[in-house]
Design a protein around this motif. Sequence first.
Motif, PDB file in Angstrom:
ATOM      1  N   THR A 235     -11.570 -51.374 -95.070  1.00 21.70           N
ATOM      2  CA  THR A 235     -10.572 -50.635 -94.191  1.00 21.70           C
ATOM      3  C   THR A 235     -10.423 -49.121 -94.554  1.00 21.70           C
ATOM      4  O   THR A 235      -9.864 -48.709 -93.533  1.00 21.70           O
ATOM      5  N   ARG A 236     -10.850 -48.834 -95.521  1.00 15.12           N
ATOM      6  CA  ARG A 236     -10.695 -47.434 -96.025  1.00 15.12           C
ATOM      7  C   ARG A 236     -11.777 -46.561 -95.337  1.00 15.12           C
ATOM      8  O   ARG A 236     -12.805 -46.905 -94.889  1.00 15.12           O
ATOM      9  N   ASP A 237     -11.768 -45.355 -95.371  1.00 19.56           N
ATOM     10  CA  ASP A 237     -12.599 -44.297 -94.681  1.00 19.56           C
ATOM     11  C   ASP A 237     -13.423 -43.618 -95.821  1.00 19.56           C
ATOM     12  O   ASP A 237     -12.419 -43.325 -97.101  1.00 19.56           O
ATOM     13  N   PHE A 238     -14.447 -43.157 -95.899  1.00 23.35           N
ATOM     14  CA  PHE A 238     -15.345 -42.839 -97.020  1.00 23.35           C
ATOM     15  C   PHE A 238     -16.026 -41.398 -96.795  1.00 23.35           C
ATOM     16  O   PHE A 238     -16.602 -41.172 -95.368  1.00 23.35           O
ATOM     17  N   TRP A 239     -15.987 -40.575 -97.664  1.00 21.21           N
ATOM     18  CA  TRP A 239     -16.910 -39.366 -97.572  1.00 21.21           C
ATOM     19  C   TRP A 239     -18.100 -39.775 -98.097  1.00 21.21           C
ATOM     20  O   TRP A 239     -18.222 -40.334 -99.236  1.00 21.21           O
ATOM     21  N   VAL A 240     -19.111 -39.052 -97.525  1.00 16.99           N
ATOM     22  CA  VAL A 240     -20.803 -39.174 -97.837  1.00 16.99           C
ATOM     23  C   VAL A 240     -21.073 -37.707 -97.961  1.00 16.99           C
ATOM     24  O   VAL A 240     -20.461 -36.827 -97.602  1.00 16.99           O
ATOM     25  N   GLY A 241     -22.240 -37.506 -98.437  1.00 18.81           N
ATOM     26  CA  GLY A 241     -22.694 -36.229 -99.109  1.00 18.81           C
ATOM     27  C   GLY A 241     -23.222 -35.381 -97.865  1.00 18.81           C
ATOM     28  O   GLY A 241     -24.410 -34.838 -98.112  1.00 18.81           O
ATOM     29  N   GLY A 242     -22.901 -35.385 -96.798  1.00 15.86           N
ATOM     30  CA  GLY A 242     -23.108 -34.314 -95.804  1.00 15.86           C
ATOM     31  C   GLY A 242     -22.088 -33.443 -95.120  1.00 15.86           C
ATOM     32  O   GLY A 242     -21.026 -33.839 -95.433  1.00 15.86           O
ATOM     33  N   ARG A 243     -22.472 -32.339 -94.775  1.00 14.80           N
ATOM     34  CA  ARG A 243     -21.655 -31.515 -94.076  1.00 14.80           C
ATOM     35  C   ARG A 243     -22.442 -30.411 -93.245  1.00 14.80           C
ATOM     36  O   ARG A 243     -23.573 -30.346 -93.148  1.00 14.80           O
ATOM     37  N   TYR A 244     -21.646 -29.660 -92.407  1.00 14.00           N
ATOM     38  CA  TYR A 244     -22.226 -28.473 -91.580  1.00 14.00           C
ATOM     39  C   TYR A 244     -22.056 -27.256 -92.589  1.00 14.00           C
ATOM     40  O   TYR A 244     -21.172 -26.872 -92.741  1.00 14.00           O
ATOM     41  N   VAL A 245     -23.470 -26.674 -92.995  1.00 17.17           N
ATOM     42  CA  VAL A 245     -23.241 -25.808 -94.186  1.00 17.17           C
ATOM     43  C   VAL A 245     -23.155 -24.352 -93.173  1.00 17.17           C
ATOM     44  O   VAL A 245     -22.180 -23.545 -93.790  1.00 17.17           O
ATOM     45  N   ASN A 246     -23.873 -24.181 -92.379  1.00 17.89           N
ATOM     46  CA  ASN A 246     -23.746 -22.649 -91.500  1.00 17.89           C
ATOM     47  C   ASN A 246     -24.378 -23.018 -90.209  1.00 17.89           C
ATOM     48  O   ASN A 246     -25.098 -24.018 -90.110  1.00 17.89           O
ATOM     49  N   HIS A 247     -24.524 -21.970 -89.351  1.00 13.92           N
ATOM     50  CA  HIS A 247     -25.222 -21.820 -87.890  1.00 13.92           C
ATOM     51  C   HIS A 247     -26.567 -21.978 -88.272  1.00 13.92           C
ATOM     52  O   HIS A 247     -27.267 -22.512 -87.350  1.00 13.92           O
ATOM     53  N   THR A 248     -27.185 -21.694 -89.262  1.00 12.22           N
ATOM     54  CA  THR A 248     -28.360 -21.651 -89.573  1.00 12.22           C
ATOM     55  C   THR A 248     -29.182 -22.947 -89.916  1.00 12.22           C
ATOM     56  O   THR A 248     -30.026 -23.525 -89.541  1.00 12.22           O
ATOM     57  N   GLN A 249     -28.619 -23.770 -91.032  1.00 12.36           N
ATOM     58  CA  GLN A 249     -28.969 -24.776 -91.576  1.00 12.36           C
ATOM     59  C   GLN A 249     -28.565 -25.944 -90.898  1.00 12.36           C
ATOM     60  O   GLN A 249     -29.108 -27.186 -90.890  1.00 12.36           O
ATOM     61  N   GLY A 250     -27.279 -25.739 -90.358  1.00 12.32           N
ATOM     62  CA  GLY A 250     -26.723 -26.899 -89.340  1.00 12.32           C
ATOM     63  C   GLY A 250     -26.145 -28.132 -90.544  1.00 12.32           C
ATOM     64  O   GLY A 250     -25.645 -27.953 -91.646  1.00 12.32           O
ATOM     65  N   TRP A 251     -26.400 -29.308 -89.796  1.00  9.40           N
ATOM     66  CA  TRP A 251     -25.937 -30.439 -90.742  1.00  9.40           C
ATOM     67  C   TRP A 251     -26.946 -30.833 -91.687  1.00  9.40           C
ATOM     68  O   TRP A 251     -28.164 -31.053 -91.379  1.00  9.40           O
ATOM     69  N   THR A 252     -26.178 -30.956 -93.022  1.00 13.03           N
ATOM     70  CA  THR A 252     -27.179 -30.943 -94.107  1.00 13.03           C
ATOM     71  C   THR A 252     -26.751 -31.852 -95.156  1.00 13.03           C
ATOM     72  O   THR A 252     -25.623 -32.061 -95.280  1.00 13.03           O
ATOM     73  N   TRP A 253     -27.697 -32.770 -95.645  1.00 10.78           N
ATOM     74  CA  TRP A 253     -27.139 -33.354 -96.968  1.00 10.78           C
ATOM     75  C   TRP A 253     -27.175 -32.426 -98.103  1.00 10.78           C
ATOM     76  O   TRP A 253     -27.615 -31.439 -98.214  1.00 10.78           O
ATOM     77  N   ILE A 254     -26.486 -32.976 -99.116  1.00 10.43           N
ATOM     78  CA  ILE A 254     -26.311 -32.219-100.319  1.00 10.43           C
ATOM     79  C   ILE A 254     -27.535 -32.218-100.949  1.00 10.43           C
ATOM     80  O   ILE A 254     -27.769 -31.111-101.913  1.00 10.43           O
ATOM     81  N   ASN A 255     -28.643 -32.935-100.773  1.00  8.40           N
ATOM     82  CA  ASN A 255     -29.857 -32.526-101.453  1.00  8.40           C
ATOM     83  C   ASN A 255     -30.831 -31.774-100.586  1.00  8.40           C
ATOM     84  O   ASN A 255     -32.050 -31.494-100.792  1.00  8.40           O
ATOM     85  N   HIS A 256     -30.154 -31.003 -99.631  1.00  3.86           N
ATOM     86  CA  HIS A 256     -30.741 -29.938 -98.532  1.00  3.86           C
ATOM     87  C   HIS A 256     -31.714 -30.624 -97.673  1.00  3.86           C
ATOM     88  O   HIS A 256     -32.283 -29.718 -96.932  1.00  3.86           O
ATOM     89  N   ALA A 257     -31.931 -31.815 -97.505  1.00  6.79           N
ATOM     90  CA  ALA A 257     -32.496 -32.455 -96.508  1.00  6.79           C
ATOM     91  C   ALA A 257     -31.545 -32.419 -95.052  1.00  6.79           C
ATOM     92  O   ALA A 257     -30.515 -32.416 -95.232  1.00  6.79           O
ATOM     93  N   SER A 258     -32.287 -32.394 -93.941  1.00  6.91           N
ATOM     94  CA  SER A 258     -31.455 -32.274 -92.734  1.00  6.91           C
ATOM     95  C   SER A 258     -30.880 -33.829 -92.476  1.00  6.91           C
ATOM     96  O   SER A 258     -31.626 -34.675 -92.578  1.00  6.91           O
ATOM     97  N   ILE A 259     -29.822 -33.859 -91.777  1.00 10.09           N
ATOM     98  CA  ILE A 259     -29.260 -34.971 -91.289  1.00 10.09           C
ATOM     99  C   ILE A 259     -29.584 -35.481 -90.071  1.00 10.09           C
ATOM    100  O   ILE A 259     -29.716 -34.532 -88.991  1.00 10.09           O
ATOM    101  N   ASN A 260     -30.231 -36.559 -89.698  1.00 12.52           N
ATOM    102  CA  ASN A 260     -30.599 -36.872 -88.567  1.00 12.52           C
ATOM    103  C   ASN A 260     -29.469 -37.265 -87.587  1.00 12.52           C
ATOM    104  O   ASN A 260     -28.524 -37.977 -87.878  1.00 12.52           O
ATOM    105  N   LEU A 261     -29.596 -36.464 -86.504  1.00  9.45           N
ATOM    106  CA  LEU A 261     -28.545 -36.832 -85.522  1.00  9.45           C
ATOM    107  C   LEU A 261     -29.003 -37.752 -84.583  1.00  9.45           C
ATOM    108  O   LEU A 261     -30.151 -38.086 -84.216  1.00  9.45           O
ATOM    109  N   GLY A 262     -27.832 -38.544 -84.065  1.00  6.96           N
ATOM    110  CA  GLY A 262     -28.109 -39.607 -83.185  1.00  6.96           C
ATOM    111  C   GLY A 262     -28.346 -41.030 -83.770  1.00  6.96           C
ATOM    112  O   GLY A 262     -27.634 -41.208 -84.862  1.00  6.96           O
ATOM    113  N   SER A 263     -28.852 -41.788 -83.090  1.00 11.21           N
ATOM    114  CA  SER A 263     -28.961 -43.360 -83.430  1.00 11.21           C
ATOM    115  C   SER A 263     -29.854 -43.326 -84.765  1.00 11.21           C
ATOM    116  O   SER A 263     -31.031 -42.450 -84.694  1.00 11.21           O
TER     117      SER A 263
END
Length: 329
Positions: A217-245
């Motif tokens: 029932t806990r909430d968890f952090w995973v390794g993604g964040r919104y880096v900046n307006h150029t890179q957008g949503w990115t994993w910590i390994n620098h891969a882009s995060i797939n948006l949507g389903s």
Amino acid sequence: MSQFPSVAGVVLLLLLLACSCVTGEKCSTPEEVKCASHHKCIPLRYVCDNDQDCDDHSDEDLHLCRAWRNDCSRGEVRCKRQGESSCVSIPAYCRMQYPPCEGDLDLRICQMLHNKQLQSLDSVVLTDYGLGDSNLGITQQEKEEFLLAVNSTLQHPACPPLYTLLDGACLSVFYPGAVSWGEARGFCKVIGGDLLTLNNVSQYTALLTHLHHTRMTRDFWVGGRYVNHTQGWTWINHASINLGSPYWALRYEGTCQNRNVTSRKTGRTRLANGGTCYHYQQAPHHHPVGWCVALTYQHYYYMTDEDCILRKSPLCVYTHEDIQQLTLI
């Protein structure tokens, strides 16, 4: 056996996460900050005071001052904390932890103050201010004592202490603790890993099954964040995060949007279903920098975008080479 670590283990965890430090050239006092393009230091009270004190005018940058000013006095921001709301200085807002302030301050300002140098907000990348690599400065003995203090309910014989085997990888579902995104990443590094990145649907499905099976029932952090307006949503390994389903939670939006569909035969794009307007989307909201990816119980552990300073549990993956080739047994 208890599901939670001993009191000593919890205390040591908090000490480890609280002792991050940074190095680098600084101004002579904590109440000063460097100008953007040279080493001149100015008092923080001179920032956005309608008087250009930096030769490069970085202290009166339009976008910076728009974020710097708010409904409080100049140089202050509203902080909601422990049921109270008050105006505090911007540096104090950025320093407060356990619990942190909740408010509308753009965390890029906190990162800039942490860096001790003015810069354009669009160029700020959240790293050290609770959002990046942490130099925890702990000894091997402290690490070993902490690992011994935590019981074995989180372990698997094929993985190191605190980790369990899932879909060929050793994961640490460390539900006893709740910290900010940056502190969660620091904790993962202490135990030999990093925050989990979701690379494929099979891995994500196995994780969802595990969380539901263990009635988590806990909430968890995973390794993604919104880096900046150029890179957008990115994993910590620098891969882009797939948006949507199938990763992101379904959200209701007050304003509806049309959806487009592209024909496989002609390649032409047209409005779907005669231009029907939809209120639901399966994607993150549009937030400024300072938002990170979490798996939340409220959203059935689909990915959501959350304020990085909120407190959630770390979801770590072991990164040692010896574990890379493990398969389920």
